[in-house]
Design an enzyme around this catalytic site. Sequence first.
Site, mmCIF file in Angstrom:
data_model
loop_
_atom_site.group_PDB
_atom_site.id
_atom_site.type_symbol
_atom_site.label_atom_id
_atom_site.label_comp_id
_atom_site.label_asym_id
_atom_site.label_seq_id
_atom_site.Cartn_x
_atom_site.Cartn_y
_atom_site.Cartn_z
ATOM 1 N N TYR A 160 0.940 -1.268 -0.121
ATOM 2 C CA TYR A 160 -0.003 -0.045 0.057
ATOM 3 C C TYR A 160 0.876 1.195 0.015
ATOM 4 O O TYR A 160 1.646 1.535 0.934
ATOM 5 C CB TYR A 160 -0.951 -0.117 1.169
ATOM 6 C CG TYR A 160 -1.760 1.314 1.527
ATOM 7 C CD1 TYR A 160 -2.335 1.866 0.553
ATOM 8 C CD2 TYR A 160 -1.230 2.099 2.542
ATOM 9 C CE1 TYR A 160 -2.993 3.142 0.901
ATOM 10 C CE2 TYR A 160 -1.612 3.550 2.740
ATOM 11 C CZ TYR A 160 -2.672 4.013 1.865
ATOM 12 O OH TYR A 160 -2.964 5.149 2.016
ATOM 13 N N HIS A 217 -3.787 0.402 6.684
ATOM 14 C CA HIS A 217 -4.853 0.042 5.440
ATOM 15 C C HIS A 217 -5.708 -1.006 5.467
ATOM 16 O O HIS A 217 -5.948 -1.725 4.605
ATOM 17 C CB HIS A 217 -3.956 0.285 3.973
ATOM 18 C CG HIS A 217 -4.840 1.292 3.104
ATOM 19 N ND1 HIS A 217 -5.519 0.766 2.051
ATOM 20 C CD2 HIS A 217 -4.999 2.630 3.389
ATOM 21 C CE1 HIS A 217 -5.975 1.822 1.675
ATOM 22 N NE2 HIS A 217 -5.913 3.007 2.258
HETATM 23 C C1 GCO Z 1 -5.185 7.742 3.440
HETATM 24 C C2 GCO Z 1 -5.890 6.716 2.636
HETATM 25 C C3 GCO Z 1 -6.099 6.931 1.156
HETATM 26 C C4 GCO Z 1 -7.003 5.916 0.592
HETATM 27 C C5 GCO Z 1 -7.581 6.375 -0.578
HETATM 28 C C6 GCO Z 1 -8.818 5.665 -1.014
HETATM 29 O O1 GCO Z 1 -5.097 7.955 4.730
HETATM 30 O O2 GCO Z 1 -4.984 8.788 2.931
HETATM 31 O O3 GCO Z 1 -5.670 5.612 3.107
HETATM 32 O O4 GCO Z 1 -4.642 6.820 0.598
HETATM 33 O O5 GCO Z 1 -6.341 4.799 0.380
HETATM 34 O O6 GCO Z 1 -8.041 7.962 -0.405
HETATM 35 O O7 GCO Z 1 -9.458 6.551 -1.755
HETATM 36 MG MG MG Z 2 -5.695 5.698 5.371
#
Ligand code: GCO
Ligand code: MG
Length: 408
Positions: A160, A217
């Site tokens: 991620y 995540h």
């Molecule tokens: C964050 C989020 C984002 C999401 C994204 C999905 O903490 O900023 O996890 O990175 O993955 O907004 O639409």
């Molecule tokens: Mg997030």
Amino acid sequence: MKITGAKVFVGGPGKNYVTLKIETDQGVYGLGDGTLNNRETLTAKYLQDYLIPCLIGMDPRNSEDIWQYFYRGAYFRRGPIAMAAFGAIDMALWDIKGKLANLPLYQLFGGKSRNGAMVYAHATGADLPDLMDSVARYVDQGYKAVRVQCGIPGMPTASYAVPEQAGSNTDYITDFSGIRPKEEIWDSGRYMRYMPGALAEIRDRFGPDLHILHDVHHRLLPREAAEFAKEVEPVKLFWLEDPTPAEDQDALRMIRQHSTVPIAIGEVFNSIWDCNKLIQNELIDFIRVAVTYAGGITHVKRIVDLAGLHHVRTGFHGAPSHSPLCMAAQAHLNAWAPNFGIQEYLVLGTPECDALFPSAHKMENGLFHVSDAPGLGVDFDETEAARYEYKAGSHPIVRLEDGTLWNY
Ligand code: GCO
Ligand code: MG
């Protein structure tokens, strides 16, 4: 006073911003953000087909009644598409209210509670040295808080939000382009063995003052998350985000029973009903809702007030998917909220984005300073908007090595 018209624009520099403009018979207009990341056309359609026809003729000053009218009137309550559409309308109505009063929105909430709102940036690295370089760049720019995401040795694909290759110097990595989702492979075991040590090294290198955040995540099971949270306790994280998929609100108890690491959750929530138990049972420390996704200022202010009763601070979502309008709505809440915590902040200020959404809000030395312009304090240039068109995208999907579907 009456609403005479409303238009929806979809598009923007590198993002499909959904921008709502509500016009009135007194020449004052309001702007709102309805961008639901990777499902943008659905909010736009909901607004165009169902909400705008009802808005025409309403008194824009009655923002509470209009919110209730749409929320209760939908019959099928909540859900991200509807709540983002209500969010866009609500933001635009507050923008009108501020312009009529000739006051910045934070004044209508109760004035300023702080001089600037602390933000956090996204540092990422294909590996730990690459991540350290990324953190150092933000520290040099004066950021006081940095979210750190690191490539995991042996993970078959980049995990991620991290780049495949070191040295890419990007602060946010996710390629959402195309309707068919990209695929990532995930291995919780490798992650759990590697990441606590990496976080400890980052703490050692940058010292006790830097606020370090980390986003899991939604990837761990509650028991794994409890083990991980216990292990990273000595790092003194500012927060550990989304350790588990939070639709199971009770699962958070397991983490709480084993660790004092501050927990942040809520970017996928779209109503107070998604987080009321988490807040009332004091199972989280930061609530991550976004003003767009959670029904606008009217509804998010209720969440903020409930959170305040339970020592839960704000940490609004601020991924680049939100337009400067949502970020402004959040900035006004951040200036006021007695229980403000931190704001996620990704550099939106490209010249193209500034041209589309002119504003005097500014970020300096890791603090966001809200402008004193009336309403949201952000404008929208329709001529600029005509340059952009919708481009389809999707969130990636995640599988375990044996093919089992997992959580992005
Ligand atoms: C964050 C989020 C984002 C999401 C994204 C999905 O903490 O900023 O996890 O990175 O993955 O907004 O639409
Ligand atoms: Mg997030």
